[in-house]
Design an enzyme around this catalytic site. Structure first.
Site, PDB file in Angstrom:
ATOM      1  N   HIS A  11      -1.187  -1.840   2.329  1.00 31.61           N
ATOM      2  CA  HIS A  11      -1.741  -0.701   3.078  1.00 31.61           C
ATOM      3  C   HIS A  11      -2.631   0.179   2.223  1.00 31.61           C
ATOM      4  O   HIS A  11      -3.124   1.195   2.701  1.00 31.61           O
ATOM      5  CB  HIS A  11      -0.622   0.127   3.707  1.00 31.61           C
ATOM      6  CG  HIS A  11      -0.143  -0.445   4.995  1.00 31.61           C
ATOM      7  ND1 HIS A  11      -0.871  -0.347   6.165  1.00 31.61           N
ATOM      8  CD2 HIS A  11       0.951  -1.165   5.307  1.00 31.61           C
ATOM      9  CE1 HIS A  11      -0.226  -0.944   7.139  1.00 31.61           C
ATOM     10  NE2 HIS A  11       0.884  -1.470   6.647  1.00 31.61           N
ATOM     11  N   LYS A  13      -5.733  -6.306   6.708  1.00 27.05           N
ATOM     12  CA  LYS A  13      -5.723  -4.935   7.234  1.00 27.05           C
ATOM     13  C   LYS A  13      -7.127  -4.333   7.077  1.00 27.05           C
ATOM     14  O   LYS A  13      -8.012  -4.691   7.832  1.00 27.05           O
ATOM     15  CB  LYS A  13      -4.607  -4.149   6.562  1.00 27.05           C
ATOM     16  CG  LYS A  13      -3.239  -4.680   7.041  1.00 27.05           C
ATOM     17  CD  LYS A  13      -2.038  -4.048   6.407  1.00 27.05           C
ATOM     18  CE  LYS A  13      -0.803  -4.552   7.122  1.00 27.05           C
ATOM     19  NZ  LYS A  13       0.290  -4.908   6.235  1.00 27.05           N
ATOM     20  N   SER A  51       4.706   1.049   4.637  1.00 29.68           N
ATOM     21  CA  SER A  51       4.011   0.834   5.902  1.00 29.68           C
ATOM     22  C   SER A  51       4.586   1.634   7.065  1.00 29.68           C
ATOM     23  O   SER A  51       3.909   1.836   8.054  1.00 29.68           O
ATOM     24  CB  SER A  51       4.014  -0.655   6.236  1.00 29.68           C
ATOM     25  OG  SER A  51       5.313  -1.187   6.137  1.00 29.68           O
TER      26      SER A  51
HETATM   27  C1  LIG Z   1       1.215  -6.036   6.322  1.00 30.36           C
HETATM   28  C2  LIG Z   1       1.946  -6.094   5.046  1.00 30.36           C
HETATM   29  C3  LIG Z   1       2.103  -7.306   4.367  1.00 30.36           C
HETATM   30  C4  LIG Z   1       1.668  -8.607   4.965  1.00 30.36           C
HETATM   31  O1  LIG Z   1       0.289  -8.761   4.992  1.00 30.36           O
HETATM   32  P1  LIG Z   1      -0.361  -9.858   5.970  1.00 30.36           P
HETATM   33  O2  LIG Z   1      -1.656 -10.156   5.336  1.00 30.36           O
HETATM   34  O3  LIG Z   1      -0.448  -9.242   7.314  1.00 30.36           O
HETATM   35  O4  LIG Z   1       0.560 -11.038   5.952  1.00 30.36           O
HETATM   36  C5  LIG Z   1       2.718  -7.291   3.134  1.00 30.36           C
HETATM   37  N1  LIG Z   1       3.186  -6.137   2.592  1.00 30.36           N
HETATM   38  C6  LIG Z   1       3.064  -4.956   3.226  1.00 30.36           C
HETATM   39  C7  LIG Z   1       3.573  -3.720   2.581  1.00 30.36           C
HETATM   40  C8  LIG Z   1       2.458  -4.902   4.478  1.00 30.36           C
HETATM   41  O5  LIG Z   1       2.357  -3.735   5.111  1.00 30.36           O
END
Ligand SMILES: *Cc1c(COP(=O)(O)O)cnc(C)c1O
Length: 404
Positions: free
Chosen positions: A219, A250, A191
């Site tokens: 992502h 996301k 990320s």
């Molecule tokens: C954003 C993210 C999460 C968490 O996801 P949410 O649905 O926002 O809790 C988990 N792993 C990675 C790699 C992320 O970038």
């Protein structure tokens, strides 16, 4: 109370929090929360100012898509505002199961379980599947939710160098006699730099050393692979990854996380994943919005949006490179601009905001000390003019700071 006087002179047990906070503020590394007024769009109003929004994970613009809004509204009308219980008591609604079946089909696996977030999906799954007699082999830049899940499991944790399959193999060889179960775990897309995991090589190792293979596609859900099916699809690792995590928060545009895998894995998580057992399930509106998002991804419009996301990404990166920016490792719409010093990164972000572009700076503890950076994210819904203007502003602001 008559004792008030003496109480105020007593040492405040939370004084250290105020002290630490003052210290962070004095160092310039305590940015305020930006407040969004209105919709999460490519141009949006934060803190009362209209800015080009390079800050959200809304890759496909689905947070405001009419099909998701309509589905959410209909679900509220039909089923109400909340689920009323955890999944294992009375909070499993028919639409929860329908969404899980839909995602399983989309991911071409047997089954799926939906969690309240990607964070709980990771933390709940790693800690349910592994125990203290086991070994977790984890990329050094894996997401915090993986790290927390690994800690909760009480398993032995060994960290391999970022994206370094040879280093991963070194750990596996050193633990050749390890009696417990072994899990190799990696983010699909990282990320903070937008680079992609060496999934085929890690799958080779998992097979060679009899490990469970798990990937966190937060992502990559809706971004990589056919119609956004994730890194397993993108890197052609079908059938080689036992546990695929994705997020619904996301690109999918709503909220939640999921685990996709075998029927037995999912049925086991129904019984043992603590966020599933101890935290209330999604409200109907969220479930319905996710259903609409997957229907969309599975349609020509979804494929078009994913293509547009990538076209915008290529175009924006090209324009930034023309202006002297470098971001060698990024392979996705996540564009990191490395600054190093956290205070300087926050200053860069603030000046950009004042000039009309919102791209947040990230510093410790999100990234390592001394590795602060600006993080710009492209979406399918940005217009060409918006991205060109953002590139110009980025260059104008970066130059006097010596960043470019
Ligand atoms: C954003 C993210 C999460 C968490 O996801 P949410 O649905 O926002 O809790 C988990 N792993 C990675 C790699 C992320 O970038």
């Amino acid at each position: 109370m008559s004792e008030t006087g003496t109480q105020t002179t007593k040492k405040n047990p939370t004084q250290y929090i105020s002290d630490q906070l003052s210290e962070l503020r004095a160092k310039g590394v305590a940015p305020k929360l930006r407040v969004l007024e209105g919709e999460q769009k490519p141009v949006a109003i934060f803190d009362g100012r209209e800015v080009i929004n390079l800050a959200s994970n809304n890759y496909l613009g689905l947070t405001t898509h009419k099909a998701l809004r309509k589905a959410a509204l209909d679900a509220v009308k039909r089923y109400g505002a909340g689920a009323g219980a955890v999944r294992t008591i009375a909070g499993t609604m028919k639409i929860h199961l329908e969404l899980e079946e839909q995602i399983a089909r989309f991911k071409n696996v047997e089954a799926c379980v939906v969690f309240q977030s990607g964070f709980t999906a990771n933390a709940g799954t790693v800690s349910a599947v592994l125990g203290k007699e086991d070994l977790i082999i984890s990329d050094e830049l894996n997401h915090a939710s993986i790290i927390d899940g690994a800690r909760l499991s009480k398993a032995t944790i060994k960290v391999f160098k970022h994206k370094d399959a040879a280093d991963c193999e070194r750990i596996l060889q050193e633990h050749a006699e390890f009696p417990g179960k072994k899990l190799i775990i990696t983010d699909g897309v990282f990320s903070m730099d937008g680079d992609i995991a060496p999934l085929p090589e890690l799958c080779d190792l998992a097979e060679k050393y009899h490990c469970i293979m798990m990937v966190d596609d937060a992502h990559s859900s809706g971004v990589l692979g056919r119609g956004g099916r994730g890194t397993v699809d993108h890197l052609n690792c079908h059938g080689r990854v036992h546990i695929q995590v994705g997020t619904l928060s996301k690109a999918i545009g709503a909220m939640g996380g999921y685990v996709a895998g075998s029927r037995d894995l999912i049925d086991f998580l129904y019984l043992r994943a603590r966020p599933f057992l101890f935290s209330t399930s999604h409200p109907p509106a969220t479930v319905a919005a996710c259903q609409a998002a997957f229907s969309l991804l599975d349609s020509p419009e979804g494929e078009r949006l994913v293509k547009k996301l990538w076209a915008n990404t290529k175009m924006f990166k090209r324009e930034l490179k023309k202006r002297g920016f470098q971001f060698k490792v990024s392979e996705t719409p996540i564009i990191p601009i490395h600054v190093g010093d956290a205070a300087k990164a926050f200053e860069f972000s603030k000046k950009l905001f004042d000039a009309g572009v919102f791209a947040p700076a990230v510093g410790y503890p999100v990234v390592a000390e001394g590795k602060a950076r600006l993080r710009a994210m492209v979406s399918a819904t940005h217009k060409r003019e918006q991205l060109l203007r953002a590139a110009d502003i980025l260059a104008e602001v970066a130059q006097p700071l010596g960043i470019v």
